[in-house]
Design a protein around this motif. Structure first.
Motif, PDB file in Angstrom:
ATOM      1  N   ARG A 186       1.116  -1.145   0.228  1.00  0.00           N
ATOM      2  CA  ARG A 186      -0.396  -0.338   0.482  1.00  0.00           C
ATOM      3  C   ARG A 186       1.209   1.078  -0.086  1.00  0.00           C
ATOM      4  O   ARG A 186       0.153   2.655  -0.119  1.00  0.00           O
ATOM      5  N   GLU A 187       1.803   1.190   0.222  1.00  0.00           N
ATOM      6  CA  GLU A 187       3.305   1.929   0.422  1.00  0.00           C
ATOM      7  C   GLU A 187       3.556   2.896  -1.389  1.00  0.00           C
ATOM      8  O   GLU A 187       3.654   2.254  -2.517  1.00  0.00           O
ATOM      9  N   LEU A 188       3.997   4.103  -1.375  1.00  0.00           N
ATOM     10  CA  LEU A 188       3.588   4.790  -2.503  1.00  0.00           C
ATOM     11  C   LEU A 188       5.475   5.768  -2.512  1.00  0.00           C
ATOM     12  O   LEU A 188       5.523   6.392  -1.844  1.00  0.00           O
ATOM     13  N   GLY A 241      12.457   8.313  -6.419  1.00  0.00           N
ATOM     14  CA  GLY A 241      12.313   6.980  -7.018  1.00  0.00           C
ATOM     15  C   GLY A 241      10.469   6.798  -7.236  1.00  0.00           C
ATOM     16  O   GLY A 241      10.236   5.490  -7.249  1.00  0.00           O
ATOM     17  N   ARG A 242       9.445   8.131  -8.015  1.00  0.00           N
ATOM     18  CA  ARG A 242       8.481   7.613  -7.972  1.00  0.00           C
ATOM     19  C   ARG A 242       8.407   7.074  -8.830  1.00  0.00           C
ATOM     20  O   ARG A 242       9.495   7.163 -10.135  1.00  0.00           O
ATOM     21  N   VAL A 290      13.929   2.913 -15.830  1.00  0.00           N
ATOM     22  CA  VAL A 290      12.827   4.068 -14.978  1.00  0.00           C
ATOM     23  C   VAL A 290      12.295   2.972 -13.643  1.00  0.00           C
ATOM     24  O   VAL A 290      11.618   2.244 -14.258  1.00  0.00           O
ATOM     25  N   PRO A 291      11.612   4.004 -12.968  1.00  0.00           N
ATOM     26  CA  PRO A 291      10.683   3.140 -11.730  1.00  0.00           C
ATOM     27  C   PRO A 291       9.543   2.514 -12.224  1.00  0.00           C
ATOM     28  O   PRO A 291       8.828   3.205 -13.066  1.00  0.00           O
ATOM     29  N   VAL A 292       9.146   0.932 -12.283  1.00  0.00           N
ATOM     30  CA  VAL A 292       7.731   0.033 -12.932  1.00  0.00           C
ATOM     31  C   VAL A 292       7.012  -0.481 -11.551  1.00  0.00           C
ATOM     32  O   VAL A 292       7.698  -0.549 -10.794  1.00  0.00           O
ATOM     33  N   ASP A 303       4.838   9.840 -10.963  1.00  0.00           N
ATOM     34  CA  ASP A 303       4.653  10.475 -12.278  1.00  0.00           C
ATOM     35  C   ASP A 303       4.503   9.830 -13.308  1.00  0.00           C
ATOM     36  O   ASP A 303       5.775   9.157 -14.019  1.00  0.00           O
ATOM     37  N   LEU A 304       3.370   8.549 -13.520  1.00  0.00           N
ATOM     38  CA  LEU A 304       3.042   7.643 -14.245  1.00  0.00           C
ATOM     39  C   LEU A 304       3.195   8.735 -15.533  1.00  0.00           C
ATOM     40  O   LEU A 304       2.399   9.470 -16.106  1.00  0.00           O
TER      41      LEU A 304
END
Length: 312
Positions: free
Chosen positions: A35-37, A42-43, A74-76, A114-115
């Motif tokens: 549940r954490e973002l 690192g977004r 990139v973070p996925v 930051d999608l």
């Protein structure tokens, strides 16, 4: 039998509801990372939306390695909507998993991260809860190529882009999908899944075990595997070998009246056994909800309820 079938469905539904509550409670207490973002640099910038149950996880698994390669730049994140799927993928998926069951959770994700791109591997109806956000590009990548009508569904117009394997896919869309310009909204990426070396689930052409024939296989009395003339009276041939005794092959019996009656009696026994099992399930499931049984002894209460349900 319709009553039994209905009761079975109700019991199964109650069991699933209880299991779902337990999984949600486990996520709340022991799997808080689902549940954490992340914040700052690192977004997440890429997400794959998977709202299905684990029965359709094969659609997602084939994209693990391409997404892992993309995660080097990139973070996925894998975005799931079911608690069962979240806990199962938590154990097997090499990518971060985020559990967002409600629309409010989707909004929190979209507004905090930051999608840039959201991928979709199927046409689940809950995809539209993510498509309503116009910030990222929504891309349909599917889980295979075929000539089924699924591949030119009118739902493809909802996505910004469609990633396809080759020219045949683009021609398919141009032929079957009206008011859709494949040259503008279709991107050819091949099949990145085949660029990965996968471990086969089984060993191909594995060596067969050697079979040593130690007995004379002639057809003689005895155990059937040796030349002993002594008819064994136990489960194995004790005269010359320890070969287990083979069960005799029985000829198929023709239908007769007496056998029909025996089958009917056996069916009646099975039906009564099934009814008792259904009642036991009802009593077992009712306890977590605080349903109290009667003050009668257990066997009498069960028989009374059985008579009321099936024989009244």
């Amino acid at each position: 039998m319709n009553v039994i079938h209905t009761v079975d469905r109700v019991v199964e539904k109650i069991r699933k509801r209880i299991a779902t509550r337990r999984r949600i409670e486990f996520i709340r207490n022991h799997a808080t990372e689902l549940r954490e973002l992340p914040v700052g640099a690192g977004r997440y910038k890429v997400a794959l939306h998977f709202p299905d149950e684990m029965v359709n996880a094969y659609q997602l698994r084939q994209w693990y390695e391409p997404l892992v390669a993309l995660a080097e730049f990139v973070p996925v994140v894998i975005l799931v909507r079911s608690p069962e799927t979240a806990l199962s993928l938590r154990e097997e998926c090499p990518l971060p998993i985020h559990y967002a069951p409600a629309v409010d959770d989707m909004e929190r994700l979209m507004h905090s991260q930051d999608l840039r791109v959201v991928f979709y591997v199927n046409q689940n109806i809950r995809n539209f809860q993510a498509l309503r956000f116009n910030g990222p590009n929504h891309v349909f990548i599917c889980h295979g190529e075929s000539e089924k009508a699924y591949m030119w569904s009118n739902q493809l117009k909802a996505y910004d882009y469609v990633f396809s394997a080759g020219e045949a896919a683009k021609d398919r869309l141009a032929k079957h999908l009206r008011n859709f310009d494949p040259s503008e909204r279709c991107r050819l990426i091949g099949r990145p899944q085949i660029d990965v070396n996968y471990t086969p689930p089984v060993t191909v052409n594995s060596p067969s075990p050697d079979v040593e024939l130690r007995h004379d296989m002639r057809s003689k009395p005895g155990c059937g595997n040796c030349s002993s003339s002594v008819v064994p009276t136990t489960s194995s041939c004790t005269s010359r070998c320890a070969t287990p005794r083979r069960a005799p092959v029985r000829a198929r019996q023709p239908f007769c009246e007496s056998r029909s009656r025996d089958d009917a009696n056996l069916a009646g026994v099975r039906t009564r056994t099934r009814q008792r099992r259904v009642l036991t399930r009802i009593l077992a499931v009712s306890r977590p909800f605080g349903v109290r049984r009667s003050g009668l002894p257990h066997g009498i209460a069960r028989r009374n309820m059985l008579n009321l349900m099936f024989f009244s």
